[in-house]
Design a protein around this motif. Structure first.
Motif, PDB file in Angstrom:
ATOM      1  N   ASP B 178     -12.114 -25.623  30.695  1.00  0.00           N
ATOM      2  CA  ASP B 178     -12.117 -26.569  29.580  1.00  0.00           C
ATOM      3  C   ASP B 178     -13.501 -27.134  29.276  1.00  0.00           C
ATOM      4  OD1 ASP B 178     -12.205 -27.783  31.984  1.00  0.00           O
ATOM      5  OD2 ASP B 178     -10.787 -29.395  31.490  1.00  0.00           O
ATOM      6  N   GLN B 179     -14.509 -26.714  30.077  1.00  0.00           N
ATOM      7  CA  GLN B 179     -15.844 -27.268  29.829  1.00  0.00           C
ATOM      8  C   GLN B 179     -16.812 -26.252  29.230  1.00  0.00           C
ATOM      9  OE1 GLN B 179     -17.185 -29.120  33.456  1.00  0.00           O
ATOM     10  NE2 GLN B 179     -15.371 -30.448  33.490  1.00  0.00           N
ATOM     11  N   TYR B 189     -21.332 -20.749  27.351  1.00  0.00           N
ATOM     12  CA  TYR B 189     -22.074 -21.941  26.948  1.00  0.00           C
ATOM     13  C   TYR B 189     -21.359 -23.196  27.426  1.00  0.00           C
ATOM     14  CZ  TYR B 189     -25.418 -19.670  23.816  1.00  0.00           C
ATOM     15  OH  TYR B 189     -26.434 -18.936  23.319  1.00  0.00           O
ATOM     16  N   ASP B 190     -22.161 -24.192  27.799  1.00  0.00           N
ATOM     17  CA  ASP B 190     -21.591 -25.493  28.138  1.00  0.00           C
ATOM     18  C   ASP B 190     -21.077 -26.131  26.849  1.00  0.00           C
ATOM     19  OD1 ASP B 190     -21.744 -27.771  30.440  1.00  0.00           O
ATOM     20  OD2 ASP B 190     -21.935 -28.608  28.388  1.00  0.00           O
ATOM     21  N   LYS B 191     -19.832 -26.629  26.905  1.00  0.00           N
ATOM     22  CA  LYS B 191     -19.189 -27.102  25.684  1.00  0.00           C
ATOM     23  C   LYS B 191     -19.887 -28.349  25.119  1.00  0.00           C
ATOM     24  CE  LYS B 191     -14.380 -27.132  24.243  1.00  0.00           C
ATOM     25  NZ  LYS B 191     -13.022 -27.168  24.830  1.00  0.00           N
ATOM     26  N   THR B 192     -20.205 -29.249  25.974  1.00  0.00           N
ATOM     27  CA  THR B 192     -20.775 -30.520  25.522  1.00  0.00           C
ATOM     28  C   THR B 192     -22.216 -30.390  25.057  1.00  0.00           C
ATOM     29  OG1 THR B 192     -19.700 -31.197  27.558  1.00  0.00           O
ATOM     30  CG2 THR B 192     -20.510 -32.957  26.123  1.00  0.00           C
ATOM     31  N   PHE B 193     -23.024 -29.679  25.845  1.00  0.00           N
ATOM     32  CA  PHE B 193     -24.462 -29.656  25.554  1.00  0.00           C
ATOM     33  C   PHE B 193     -24.928 -28.386  24.835  1.00  0.00           C
ATOM     34  CE2 PHE B 193     -23.743 -32.273  29.314  1.00  0.00           C
ATOM     35  CZ  PHE B 193     -24.212 -33.499  28.841  1.00  0.00           C
ATOM     36  N   ASP B 194     -23.988 -27.446  24.605  1.00  0.00           N
ATOM     37  CA  ASP B 194     -24.301 -26.201  23.907  1.00  0.00           C
ATOM     38  C   ASP B 194     -25.495 -25.474  24.556  1.00  0.00           C
ATOM     39  OD1 ASP B 194     -23.749 -24.261  22.025  1.00  0.00           O
ATOM     40  OD2 ASP B 194     -25.259 -25.047  20.624  1.00  0.00           O
TER      41      ASP B 194
END
Lengths: 254, 284
Positions: B178-179, B189-194
């Motif tokens: 989920d991240q 890719y990291d979801k929050t920081f792209d």
């Protein structure tokens, strides 16, 4: 030694003329001497047909000693019959069994159209030869003896072997593609191997192959059937040599 | 001489057949070495070896150029072959009523066009089954190794399943589904920081293993078709390998026997090795 005779059945291609639709006809011929040649057997059959007031079978023949290249015939599914290194005139009836059915057909190729019965028109070979199968000679009055030029034994032998081709067309007849590569390669090789042939070497191979293609012969697929059926045992080595000569000419000719 | 002779003359057409054919022989060796990755190592090690190999094949510029030469060679070899066969049929409008070609030539040499057509059909289905799926259509799952982290029952912590993604950096990367987001099918890719965290491998090893397994209801059909096709390829090469050298004019009593021997050994061993691999996969 007393001569043995056999009785045979024949299935022979009959065709009235170039435009007629031909067909396989059945004949019975008794008391054929096993010492007779295949052509003598056909003479015997023709005599029988003439006596019966029927049209004799047309077939090509000339020297009847295996050197002129006139005789042809596709006998029991093979050019010049089942024997090896012989022309049809040198094929003897002792190669066949009593009571056997023998199939006799003309050479089959688009470039060898049937003229009548078993006779085909092989002038396409002449035209290929005319396209490049020659050498230039000095005609100014001081012609040099050909033997004055030293030629290595190996090359001389190979050129001679290639030159034994009698142009009968068995290679075309045997080839599943009706390709004339063995004939053309023999004619190219006999000159390519000798110093006298170097002058026209490039144009020769290009022109002869071009003519070969225009006559409607097929393409070589290296089955090797031609060399097996060739009465003069022309080697596939000649085809490889022609392929080399052609490549050289294709990339360097003006 | 006219420029068109390079494509149109009977002998030049044969040069192209020989050159493309011999190139495709070298392609077979490369393809076989890749396929052997499927069976030389087992378990996670084998899976990793094959997927890394597949990634390399898809991303190396030289391999890419070679693969385009291969596609063009296959098409050229087939089209040229069809054209030659068509001309050859035309060269004898009327067949013999009675023919005995077995007396003067080998069976494979007379059936090259039919054998080649079967091989072409195989190549098309083979590319549809693997190449097309891997490159174009389906989302191939990424190479994931599941591990179970033992919990502490005393503290009331249960065992925890974890997914480790194999990445192109060579390491396994633990991922919380989920991240992250996936871009271009393989990039993680990291979801929050792209931020790109790594690139995964397409798990083509599993695709192949499933394809030829007993679990696949058509697995046996594919297997039989594959093995039969390799038999047909063997016959095609039996004549084709040495024939190509003859066409290119490479013939001499010193080395032609060696070429013929190598050609027959190649025709037997290479398709055999290809065929053994899916059989081994099926028999697992």
């Amino acid at each position: 030694m007393a001569s043995k005779t056999i009785n045979i059945n024949l299935k022979i291609w009959r065709q009235k003329n170039a435009n007629a639709k031909g067909s396989m006809e059945t004949y019975k011929l008794d008391n054929v001497s096993t010492d007779s040649s295949f052509l003598e057997m056909l003479d015997q059959l023709n005599e029988q047909l003439v006596n019966e007031r029927k049209e004799p079978i047309a077939f090509d023949h000339d020297c009847r000693e295996g050197i002129c290249g006139m005789c042809s015939l596709y006998i029991n599914g093979e050019a010049h019959g089942p024997d090896r290194a012989v022309t049809t005139c040198q094929l003897h009836m002792r190669k066949f069994k009593d009571g056997e059915t023998i199939y006799v057909e003309p050479w089959r190729a688009k470039a060898f159209p049937v003229i009548k019965d078993l006779v085909v028109d092989r002038s396409s070979f002449d035209r290929i030869q005319q396209a490049g199968g020659f050498v230039s000679v000095n005609t100014s009055g001081n012609t040099i003896d050909a033997n004055a030029i030293p030629i290595g034994k190996a090359d001389a032998d190979k050129a001679f072997e290639a030159a034994t081709c009698i142009g009968c067309g068995a290679c075309v007849a045997s080839c599943k593609n009706a390709s004339a590569m063995l004939f053309v390669s023999a004619k190219v090789s006999q000159m390519a191997l000798l110093p006298q042939g170097k002058v026209e070497a490039k144009q020769r191979v290009l022109n002869m192959v071009k003519q070969m293609d225009e006559e409607g012969f097929g393409n070589c697929t290296n089955t090797g059937a031609c060399a097996v059926e060739c009465p003069k045992e022309i080697s596939l080595e000649n085809i490889a040599r022609m392929n080399r000569e052609y490549l050289k000419a294709m990339v360097t000719a003006e | 001489m006219s420029k068109s002779a390079i494509l149109k003359s009977s002998i030049a057409k044969k040069y192209w057949m020989a050159l493309t054919g011999l190139f495709l022989c070298t392609f077979l060796i490369g393809h076989l070495l890749g396929n052997l990755q499927l069976v030389l190592k087992t378990g996670e090690e084998g899976r990793r070896a094959f997927n890394e190999y597949a990634y390399f094949m898809g991303h190396n510029i030289f391999i890419k150029i070679l693969s385009w030469v291969t596609y063009i060679s296959i098409i050229f070899h087939a089209v040229d072959g069809f054209m030659l066969t068509f001309q050859n049929k035309k060269a004898r409008p009327q067949n013999y009523a009675y023919n005995n070609p077995g007396a003067n030539s080998s069976l494979p040499s007379r059936y090259m066009a039919i054998l080649g057509t079967v091989v072409l059909v195989f190549i098309v289905t083979h590319m549809a089954n693997f190449w097309w799926k891997a490159k174009v259509t389906e989302d191939i799952p990424l190479h994931v190794k599941e591990i179970v982290v033992p919990g502490n029952p005393m503290m009331g912590q249960p065992d925890q399943k974890m997914e480790l993604y194999l990445t192109t950096s060579g390491n396994y990367m633990p991922i919380q589904k989920d991240q992250v987001v996936f871009k271009n099918k393989t990039e993680i890719y990291d979801k929050t920081f792209d931020i790109k965290m790594g690139e995964g491998y397409k798990d083509l090893h599993t695709v192949v293993m499933k394809f030829f397994s007993k679990e696949n209801e058509l697995g046996l059909v594919y297997l039989i078709f594959y093995v039969v096709s390799m038999g047909v390829l063997a016959f095609h090469l039996w004549h084709g390998f040495a024939s190509a050298f003859q066409t290119l004019g490479v013939r001499h009593k010193r080395y032609t026997p060696a070429i013929n021997f190598i050609g027959k050994a190649f025709a037997l061993l290479v398709p055999l090795a290809f065929a053994v691999i899916p059989v081994m996969i099926y028999m697992r």
